[in-house]
Design a protein around this motif. Structure first.
Motif, PDB file in Angstrom:
ATOM      1  N   ASN A 232       0.820  -1.206   0.000  1.00  0.00           N
ATOM      2  CA  ASN A 232       0.000   0.000   0.000  1.00  0.00           C
ATOM      3  C   ASN A 232       0.858   1.261   0.000  1.00  0.00           C
ATOM      4  O   ASN A 232       1.304   1.724   1.048  1.00  0.00           O
ATOM      5  N   VAL A 233       1.102   1.804  -1.184  1.00  0.00           N
ATOM      6  CA  VAL A 233       1.834   3.062  -1.333  1.00  0.00           C
ATOM      7  C   VAL A 233       0.790   4.144  -1.609  1.00  0.00           C
ATOM      8  O   VAL A 233       0.020   4.054  -2.564  1.00  0.00           O
ATOM      9  N   THR A 250       3.183   5.152   3.206  1.00  0.00           N
ATOM     10  CA  THR A 250       2.608   3.833   2.991  1.00  0.00           C
ATOM     11  C   THR A 250       1.651   3.509   4.131  1.00  0.00           C
ATOM     12  O   THR A 250       1.546   4.268   5.109  1.00  0.00           O
ATOM     13  N   ALA A 266       5.598  -2.045   6.150  1.00  0.00           N
ATOM     14  CA  ALA A 266       4.312  -1.429   5.801  1.00  0.00           C
ATOM     15  C   ALA A 266       4.002  -0.318   6.798  1.00  0.00           C
ATOM     16  O   ALA A 266       4.141  -0.491   8.010  1.00  0.00           O
TER      17      ALA A 266
END
Length: 286
Positions: A232-233, A250, A266
């Protein structure tokens, strides 16, 4: 363009990186963590401010204060206190502010979204000369952006759940014209998140669930992506003295325990360098 961890953060939903050129700091938020973060790359230090609501974005002001977009609207933060300047969508308590950018004319453009990520109730607004004005296009579930072309004549708007990026010409009145399709992400590349534009007019878009950042030419052609070690960027910002240092936020949101174990970074802040600089972020006059 190999991303490295700039700072351990562990944000649930890291978002909204914004370079403060005058001070050499990077500001960003953890929306679900109710945090504002300030990263000083010269010493590698991270400082955190607790927010009373979910903050979607933070924009530094020339006088040292901050504009903060939160659930209830746009706030000014200074002297350790938040003051509401503009209530946004008070008739939609399930909405919150999600992303924002400063236009070259000093106005702040911002978007809203349904916090439950279900209803098409999100819209765009322009904060200028003390007024917050609603803009087109049609409502979306999750808005992201906007971002602006180098000359400020084009705005890019992201409809995240539809996986599309729209563009529109900005008129003399400072408002966008009819939005048209700029690019559509294919299945398997995740969802387009926050967009920014570099000095060559290349549009960069974070890929939520897509393991990277996508790049698009000014005509919408897909140019490739920078791959990350986390799924998840959310968004990038151009920083450093010459604006060739990229910072990327992120998120841990939505990841299972097994996925988090496989992605220990993350939610952290990443960085990489470019040959082509970004655009000066500017300070709002709104």
């Amino acid at each position: 363009m190999t991303p490295q961890v700039a700072c351990r953060v562990g944000a649930t939903l890291g978002e909204g990186p914004m370079w403060d050129a005058a001070r050499g700091w990077l500001w960003f938020v953890d929306i679900k963590g109710h945090k504002l973060h300030r990263f000083d790359p010269s010493v590698g230090a991270l400082e955190t401010i607790d927010a009373p609501e979910e903050p979607g974005w933070v924009i530094p002001l020339a006088d040292g204060a901050l504009l903060v977009g939160a659930q209830s609207g746009v706030h000014r933060f200074e002297d350790n206190a938040f003051a509401l300047l503009h209530a946004v969508e008070p008739d939609l308590p399930g909405n919150r502010l999600n992303d924002a950018a400063v236009h070259p004319d000093g106005s702040v453009w911002l978007g809203t979204m349904d916090n439950a990520e279900e209803a098409p109730s999100g819209g765009y607004y322009r904060l200028h000369a003390g007024a917050c004005t609603a803009l087109s296009p049609d409502p979306m579930v999750i808005t992201n952006g906007p971002a602006f072309s180098p000359d400020g004549s084009t705005v890019y708007l992201v409809d995240t759940l539809e996986r599309v990026i729209l563009s529109a010409q900005i008129g003399a009145d400072g408002h966008p014209g009819e939005a048209r399709l700029f690019a559509r992400l294919p299945e398997g590349m995740g969802y387009p998140d926050g967009p920014v534009v570099d000095s060559a007019g290349i549009v960069w878009v974070g890929l939520f669930g897509g393991w990277g950042v996508a790049r698009f030419a000014p005509d919408g052609e897909f140019l490739g992506r920078v791959e990350f070690p986390v799924a998840n960027v959310t968004k990038i910002a151009f920083g450093g003295a010459d604006l060739t240092t990229v910072y990327a936020t992120t998120a841990r949101k939505g990841l299972s325990a097994a996925e988090l174990a496989a992605q220990p970074h993350a939610g952290d802040l990443f960085t990489f360098t470019l040959a082509v600089p970004g655009l000066p972020p500017g300070y709002p006059t709104a």
